[in-house]
Write a protein that holds these residues in place. Structure first.
Motif, PDB file in Angstrom:
ATOM      1  N   ILE A 172       0.554   8.060 -16.254  1.00  0.00           N
ATOM      2  CA  ILE A 172       0.020   9.228 -15.545  1.00  0.00           C
ATOM      3  C   ILE A 172       1.146  10.090 -14.996  1.00  0.00           C
ATOM      4  CG2 ILE A 172      -1.347   9.949 -13.535  1.00  0.00           C
ATOM      5  CD1 ILE A 172      -3.047   7.442 -13.945  1.00  0.00           C
ATOM      6  N   ASP A 173       2.124   9.455 -14.331  1.00  0.00           N
ATOM      7  CA  ASP A 173       3.212  10.225 -13.713  1.00  0.00           C
ATOM      8  C   ASP A 173       4.398   9.288 -13.498  1.00  0.00           C
ATOM      9  OD1 ASP A 173       4.896  11.766 -11.913  1.00  0.00           O
ATOM     10  OD2 ASP A 173       3.137  13.007 -11.536  1.00  0.00           O
ATOM     11  N   SER A 174       5.584   9.796 -13.777  1.00  0.00           N
ATOM     12  CA  SER A 174       6.795   8.976 -13.625  1.00  0.00           C
ATOM     13  C   SER A 174       7.122   8.662 -12.177  1.00  0.00           C
ATOM     14  CB  SER A 174       7.991   9.693 -14.270  1.00  0.00           C
ATOM     15  OG  SER A 174       8.203  10.956 -13.624  1.00  0.00           O
ATOM     16  N   VAL A 175       6.492   9.383 -11.224  1.00  0.00           N
ATOM     17  CA  VAL A 175       6.762   9.113  -9.817  1.00  0.00           C
ATOM     18  C   VAL A 175       6.313   7.711  -9.428  1.00  0.00           C
ATOM     19  CG1 VAL A 175       4.556   9.961  -8.886  1.00  0.00           C
ATOM     20  CG2 VAL A 175       6.623  10.155  -7.508  1.00  0.00           C
ATOM     21  N   PHE A 176       5.400   7.131 -10.230  1.00  0.00           N
ATOM     22  CA  PHE A 176       4.926   5.784  -9.932  1.00  0.00           C
ATOM     23  C   PHE A 176       5.961   4.717 -10.295  1.00  0.00           C
ATOM     24  CE2 PHE A 176       0.863   8.067 -10.107  1.00  0.00           C
ATOM     25  CZ  PHE A 176       0.308   7.648  -8.911  1.00  0.00           C
ATOM     26  N   PHE A 177       7.144   5.145 -10.681  1.00  0.00           N
ATOM     27  CA  PHE A 177       8.256   4.201 -10.831  1.00  0.00           C
ATOM     28  C   PHE A 177       8.522   3.473  -9.508  1.00  0.00           C
ATOM     29  CE2 PHE A 177      12.648   2.852 -11.049  1.00  0.00           C
ATOM     30  CZ  PHE A 177      12.764   2.372 -12.344  1.00  0.00           C
ATOM     31  N   VAL A 178       8.233   4.174  -8.401  1.00  0.00           N
ATOM     32  CA  VAL A 178       8.393   3.579  -7.067  1.00  0.00           C
ATOM     33  C   VAL A 178       7.483   2.366  -6.914  1.00  0.00           C
ATOM     34  CG1 VAL A 178       8.129   3.999  -4.579  1.00  0.00           C
ATOM     35  CG2 VAL A 178       9.073   5.770  -6.069  1.00  0.00           C
ATOM     36  N   THR A 179       6.284   2.428  -7.507  1.00  0.00           N
ATOM     37  CA  THR A 179       5.361   1.298  -7.445  1.00  0.00           C
ATOM     38  C   THR A 179       5.969   0.065  -8.098  1.00  0.00           C
ATOM     39  OG1 THR A 179       3.533   2.879  -7.543  1.00  0.00           O
ATOM     40  CG2 THR A 179       3.000   0.559  -7.926  1.00  0.00           C
ATOM     41  N   GLY A 180       6.774   0.282  -9.145  1.00  0.00           N
ATOM     42  CA  GLY A 180       7.446  -0.834  -9.793  1.00  0.00           C
ATOM     43  C   GLY A 180       8.396  -1.544  -8.858  1.00  0.00           C
ATOM     44  N   ILE A 181       9.062  -0.800  -7.971  1.00  0.00           N
ATOM     45  CA  ILE A 181       9.947  -1.436  -6.987  1.00  0.00           C
ATOM     46  C   ILE A 181       9.145  -2.351  -6.075  1.00  0.00           C
ATOM     47  CG2 ILE A 181      11.530  -1.009  -5.074  1.00  0.00           C
ATOM     48  CD1 ILE A 181      12.263   1.637  -6.432  1.00  0.00           C
ATOM     49  N   GLY A 182       7.945  -1.879  -5.689  1.00  0.00           N
ATOM     50  CA  GLY A 182       7.071  -2.732  -4.882  1.00  0.00           C
ATOM     51  C   GLY A 182       6.653  -3.983  -5.634  1.00  0.00           C
ATOM     52  N   ALA A 183       6.455  -3.853  -6.960  1.00  0.00           N
ATOM     53  CA  ALA A 183       6.088  -5.028  -7.759  1.00  0.00           C
ATOM     54  C   ALA A 183       7.225  -6.049  -7.781  1.00  0.00           C
ATOM     55  CB  ALA A 183       5.722  -4.591  -9.171  1.00  0.00           C
ATOM     56  N   TYR A 224       0.828  -1.208   0.000  1.00  0.00           N
ATOM     57  CA  TYR A 224       0.000   0.000   0.000  1.00  0.00           C
ATOM     58  C   TYR A 224       0.865   1.262   0.000  1.00  0.00           C
ATOM     59  CZ  TYR A 224      -3.654  -3.334   1.219  1.00  0.00           C
ATOM     60  OH  TYR A 224      -4.519  -4.387   1.212  1.00  0.00           O
ATOM     61  N   LEU A 225       1.990   1.219   0.727  1.00  0.00           N
ATOM     62  CA  LEU A 225       2.886   2.380   0.740  1.00  0.00           C
ATOM     63  C   LEU A 225       3.488   2.630  -0.639  1.00  0.00           C
ATOM     64  CD1 LEU A 225       4.768   1.841   4.140  1.00  0.00           C
ATOM     65  CD2 LEU A 225       2.861   3.376   3.648  1.00  0.00           C
ATOM     66  N   PHE A 226       3.861   1.567  -1.337  1.00  0.00           N
ATOM     67  CA  PHE A 226       4.442   1.718  -2.677  1.00  0.00           C
ATOM     68  C   PHE A 226       3.432   2.264  -3.688  1.00  0.00           C
ATOM     69  CE2 PHE A 226       7.752  -1.390  -1.291  1.00  0.00           C
ATOM     70  CZ  PHE A 226       8.852  -0.619  -1.631  1.00  0.00           C
TER      71      PHE A 226
END
Length: 382
Positions: free
Chosen positions: A78-89, A16-18
């Motif tokens: 939508i936004d490149s900041v969601f690259f962090v979500t990829g780390i969570g993946a 959820y944090l990612f």
């Protein structure tokens, strides 16, 4: 119960944090409804299929991960900041996917991270290089995550086994202590039984034989005969480890009155018994100990005190029961007295975690106080 490690407590929150933290930054930087709605939808998808799942079947986990990558592709648009979500993946790939599927999930995630936000003009060599670097980094992170999870699981198993061994050891120790105590009690009981049988019981039998042969006995001789007969009965019951006769059909309060009445009749000393509180059944050892203390105290009064009056008070309180025996006799100096009777009374009471006190002085009578826990009878519910 094995306490969860920090990793076990943090692991459910990390996905959820990612997702939600990058969404907050994206919304604060440039308000767009999609920057908030899509992350919320992904969080709901994770909650429904992972946190609320009823199965961990590989097909379900693979289907979940495919949908996760689709969400990730949309978020990167939508936004490149969601690259962090990829780390969570990457972390989820090694956490949820079985066997080599984890590496396939890492490769797919790296492909999404590299291909979706690719800048125009980037060469194929740059894309491949970025992809390989992403896979390498993700694999290192994933392997570390899996190692931590495995160590945590091994730690749980080891602690569980240690707790089982500790419980088994404690149970074994308790059984050994119980057996040792029972063996000690049995040995002591057998020793006392032999002593009573070979000495007191034999002597009382001889006394009764002589008394029964005397046809000219008066009232006092009849009293002596009754006392000897009662003493012989009690000696035999002690050998058989039975309850004292007065306690057979009565509670302690009634038994105490019976003992006091008989002693008063034989000693010709005025004796009163007062009961305070609500009389109730007690554990057999508690009743026997208090009755024996009363009998020994009365015997001491008859032998030494030259008293004219004895008062006995039995007090039933919430947690304890107290017995007080007081006389108006000659008293004595406690420091100089170490008779067997007082020692035996004290031992009976302290063995039950009780308190035993003697108050006396020359010419001022004697008071004996015994207080023990009000232990209920065996098999009763508190």
């Amino acid at each position: 119960m094995v306490e969860d490690s920090r990793w076990d407590r943090a692991q459910p929150i990390l996905p959820y944090l990612f997702v939600l933290l990058p969404a907050v930054f994206a919304v604060l930087r440039d308000w767009r409804p999609a920057a908030l709605l899509v992350p919320l939808a992904l969080a709901a998808w994770h909650w429904l299929l992972i946190d609320r799942r009823r199965t961990s079947h590989p097909a379900v986990m693979i289907a979940y991960f495919i949908v996760l990558l689709a969400f990730l592709a949309v978020l990167l648009r939508i936004d490149s900041v969601f690259f962090v979500t990829g780390i969570g993946a990457f972390v989820l790939a090694f956490t949820l996917l079985p066997g080599w599927w984890a590496y396939a999930g890492v490769a797919a995630t790296a492909g999404v991270l590299v291909g979706v936000p690719a800048r125009s003009g980037s060469s194929a060599r740059e894309l491949i290089f970025s992809f390989l670097v992403a896979v390498l980094i993700a694999s290192a992170v994933g392997l570390t995550t899996r190692a931590i999870a495995e160590q945590s699981e091994q730690r749980k198993v080891m602690i569980g086994k240690l707790q089982e061994l500790a419980e088994e050891n404690a149970e074994l120790q308790a059984r050994l202590l119980t057996q040792a105590r029972e063996a000690g009690v049995l040995d002591e009981r057998q020793r006392m039984a032999r002593e009573i049988h070979d000495t007191i019981a034999q002597s009382l039998t001889g006394i009764l034989t002589q008394l029964e042969a005397d046809d000219g006995a008066g009232k006092r001789l009849e009293t002596v005969r009754a006392l000897a007969r009662d003493a012989l009965t009690e000696a035999r019951r002690s050998v058989q480890a039975l309850r004292p006769t007065p306690l057979d059909d009565a509670q302690l309060a009634s038994a105490l009155r019976e003992v006091a009445d008989k002693w008063s009749e034989s000693s010709e000393v005025t004796t009163s018994v007062e009961i305070t509180g609500e009389p109730r059944p007690l554990h057999v050892e508690v009743e026997v100990a208090l009755l024996r203390v009363a009998q020994e105290a009365l015997a001491n009064v008859g032998k030494h005190a030259r008293a004219g009056r004895v008062g006995i008070t039995l007090s039933y309180m919430e947690d304890v029961v107290a017995l007080d025996v007081r006389d108006d006799g000659t008293g004595f100096v406690p420091v100089r007295t170490s008779g067997f009777g007082l020692v035996a009374m004290r031992q009976r009471i302290t063995r039950l975690a009780g308190a035993f006190e003697v108050e006396t002085a020359p010419g001022q009578g004697t008071g004996i106080s015994a207080t023990v826990p009000a232990i209920p009878p065996e098999g009763s519910t508190p």
